[in-house]
Write a protein that holds these residues in place. Structure first.
Motif, mmCIF file in Angstrom:
data_model
loop_
_atom_site.group_PDB
_atom_site.id
_atom_site.type_symbol
_atom_site.label_atom_id
_atom_site.label_comp_id
_atom_site.label_asym_id
_atom_site.label_seq_id
_atom_site.Cartn_x
_atom_site.Cartn_y
_atom_site.Cartn_z
ATOM 1 N N GLU A 161 13.926 -9.548 8.668
ATOM 2 C CA GLU A 161 12.750 -10.071 7.964
ATOM 3 C C GLU A 161 11.889 -8.927 7.431
ATOM 4 O O GLU A 161 11.393 -8.984 6.296
ATOM 5 N N LEU A 162 11.710 -7.887 8.228
ATOM 6 C CA LEU A 162 10.921 -6.731 7.795
ATOM 7 C C LEU A 162 11.568 -6.068 6.587
ATOM 8 O O LEU A 162 10.880 -5.698 5.619
ATOM 9 N N ARG A 163 12.879 -5.928 6.630
ATOM 10 C CA ARG A 163 13.608 -5.272 5.535
ATOM 11 C C ARG A 163 13.463 -6.041 4.228
ATOM 12 O O ARG A 163 13.419 -5.448 3.139
ATOM 13 N N LEU A 164 13.369 -7.366 4.320
ATOM 14 C CA LEU A 164 13.279 -8.202 3.119
ATOM 15 C C LEU A 164 11.842 -8.429 2.648
ATOM 16 O O LEU A 164 11.630 -9.026 1.595
ATOM 17 N N THR A 165 10.874 -7.948 3.417
ATOM 18 C CA THR A 165 9.463 -8.128 3.049
ATOM 19 C C THR A 165 8.967 -6.915 2.277
ATOM 20 O O THR A 165 8.990 -5.797 2.797
ATOM 21 N N PRO A 166 8.537 -7.079 1.037
ATOM 22 C CA PRO A 166 8.075 -5.943 0.231
ATOM 23 C C PRO A 166 6.887 -5.234 0.890
ATOM 24 O O PRO A 166 5.989 -5.884 1.433
ATOM 25 N N ARG A 167 6.916 -3.929 0.834
ATOM 26 C CA ARG A 167 5.809 -3.128 1.379
ATOM 27 C C ARG A 167 4.867 -2.786 0.223
ATOM 28 O O ARG A 167 5.161 -1.934 -0.607
ATOM 29 N N VAL A 168 3.736 -3.475 0.187
ATOM 30 C CA VAL A 168 2.798 -3.368 -0.930
ATOM 31 C C VAL A 168 1.456 -2.846 -0.434
ATOM 32 O O VAL A 168 0.958 -3.294 0.604
ATOM 33 N N VAL B 83 -3.499 -7.827 -1.272
ATOM 34 C CA VAL B 83 -3.896 -7.955 0.131
ATOM 35 C C VAL B 83 -2.973 -8.898 0.889
ATOM 36 O O VAL B 83 -2.555 -8.610 2.017
ATOM 37 N N VAL B 84 -2.640 -10.030 0.283
ATOM 38 C CA VAL B 84 -1.797 -11.032 0.951
ATOM 39 C C VAL B 84 -0.409 -10.460 1.243
ATOM 40 O O VAL B 84 0.119 -10.586 2.354
ATOM 41 N N ALA B 85 0.181 -9.819 0.251
ATOM 42 C CA ALA B 85 1.515 -9.230 0.425
ATOM 43 C C ALA B 85 1.488 -8.121 1.475
ATOM 44 O O ALA B 85 2.423 -7.986 2.271
ATOM 45 N N SER B 86 0.424 -7.344 1.468
ATOM 46 C CA SER B 86 0.282 -6.271 2.449
ATOM 47 C C SER B 86 0.194 -6.840 3.864
ATOM 48 O O SER B 86 0.800 -6.308 4.803
ATOM 49 N N ALA C 168 5.231 -8.690 9.625
ATOM 50 C CA ALA C 168 6.658 -8.472 9.876
ATOM 51 C C ALA C 168 6.877 -7.169 10.638
ATOM 52 O O ALA C 168 7.730 -7.087 11.537
ATOM 53 N N HIS C 169 6.103 -6.172 10.293
ATOM 54 C CA HIS C 169 6.179 -4.869 10.960
ATOM 55 C C HIS C 169 5.792 -4.992 12.433
ATOM 56 O O HIS C 169 6.482 -4.483 13.323
ATOM 57 N N ALA C 170 4.712 -5.715 12.685
ATOM 58 C CA ALA C 170 4.247 -5.913 14.058
ATOM 59 C C ALA C 170 5.269 -6.696 14.877
ATOM 60 O O ALA C 170 5.517 -6.376 16.050
ATOM 61 N N ALA C 171 5.862 -7.705 14.257
ATOM 62 C CA ALA C 171 6.851 -8.531 14.959
ATOM 63 C C ALA C 171 8.084 -7.718 15.338
ATOM 64 O O ALA C 171 8.631 -7.880 16.442
ATOM 65 N N PHE C 172 8.518 -6.833 14.453
ATOM 66 C CA PHE C 172 9.686 -5.998 14.748
ATOM 67 C C PHE C 172 9.417 -5.077 15.923
ATOM 68 O O PHE C 172 10.208 -5.006 16.876
ATOM 69 N N HIS C 173 8.302 -4.369 15.886
ATOM 70 C CA HIS C 173 8.006 -3.435 16.971
ATOM 71 C C HIS C 173 7.748 -4.158 18.286
ATOM 72 O O HIS C 173 8.097 -3.653 19.365
ATOM 73 N N ALA C 174 7.155 -5.339 18.215
ATOM 74 C CA ALA C 174 6.948 -6.120 19.429
ATOM 75 C C ALA C 174 8.288 -6.542 20.016
ATOM 76 O O ALA C 174 8.492 -6.493 21.240
#
Length: 230
Positions: free
Chosen positions: A116-123, A129-132, A138-144
């Motif tokens: 999911e993180l890989r497919l989520t654009p990093r903006v 703001v919403v995309a960021s 997604a970043h938080a979920a991966f590290h968690a």
């Protein structure tokens, strides 16, 4: 009792809203969180707002000064490095223990959150703001997920607390859009690969390096901000 429960519910709502804004970089460093303004915005008493702010201060997301109130922190290079040091110890330990104790379901959660993180654009937040925020979630979920199987609820809570503070710091440093000289996606992919391979030493090493790079960029940002304020 009903009034107390309602006040507690309102305080929880305010706490969650402020926490989201702090972690998302909504406020500028040294911004004062005025009790009167927050009371008026939310239609609640001072005690309800103070309870929410006190919780945030205990978690390190804001600071409290006698006779001055609550402020958004200004992270100094020393504070950034201290936070990074603690994160490196805690996060790498959580990953090591998770590799040792995690089952197939845990491993699948790491793969799924990384996908999911890989497919989520990093903006950058300044662009969208919403995309960021979507990437940050997604970043938080991966590290968690990487440390979720460590077997220690206290370690999980501490890891999350340090992560939240670091995320607020990252946003304030203007790193929400990443750095062109840094391959963030590659760092995450390498970490996920090491975890699936059950290579604890490699996964811990990559976790530490990932945090070190973010801290280094944040220190540069803090020094540039301090220079600009002179």
């Amino acid at each position: 009792m009903a009034v107390t429960e309602e006040a507690s519910s309102r305080s929880e709502s305010i706490y969650l809203d402020l926490r989201r804004k702090l972690i998302g970089g909504y406020y500028q460093p040294n911004h004062r969180l005025k009790l009167s303004d927050l009371c008026a915005e939310n239609g609640v008493s001072v005690s309800v707002v103070r309870e929410a702010l006190t919780r945030l201060a205990e978690q390190g997301l804001i600071q409290s000064q006698p006779n001055k109130g609550f402020f958004v922190p200004i992270y100094t290079p020393e504070e950034i490095n201290d936070l990074a040091f603690m994160r490196m110890q805690v996060e790498s330990l959580a990953v090591r223990l998770s590799i040792e104790r995690g089952n197939a379901a845990w491993e699948a959660s790491v793969v799924a959150t990384h996908h999911e993180l890989r497919l989520t654009p990093r903006v950058p937040a300044a662009v969208d703001v919403v995309a960021s925020e979507q990437w940050s979630r997604a970043h938080a979920a991966f590290h968690a997920a990487c440390g979720a199987a460590c077997g220690s609820p206290r370690l999980i809570r501490l890891r999350q607390r340090l992560y939240d503070e670091a995320e607020a710091m990252r946003q304030m440093a203007g790193l929400s859009g990443g750095n062109k000289s840094r391959d963030v996606e590659g760092e995450h992919a390498a970490l996920a690969k090491a975890i699936v391979a059950r290579n604890a030493d490699r996964a811990a090493e990559l976790t530490v390096k990932h945090i070190e790079i973010t801290a280094g960029l944040s220190v540069k940002s803090a020094l540039a901000r301090a220079q600009g304020e002179r």
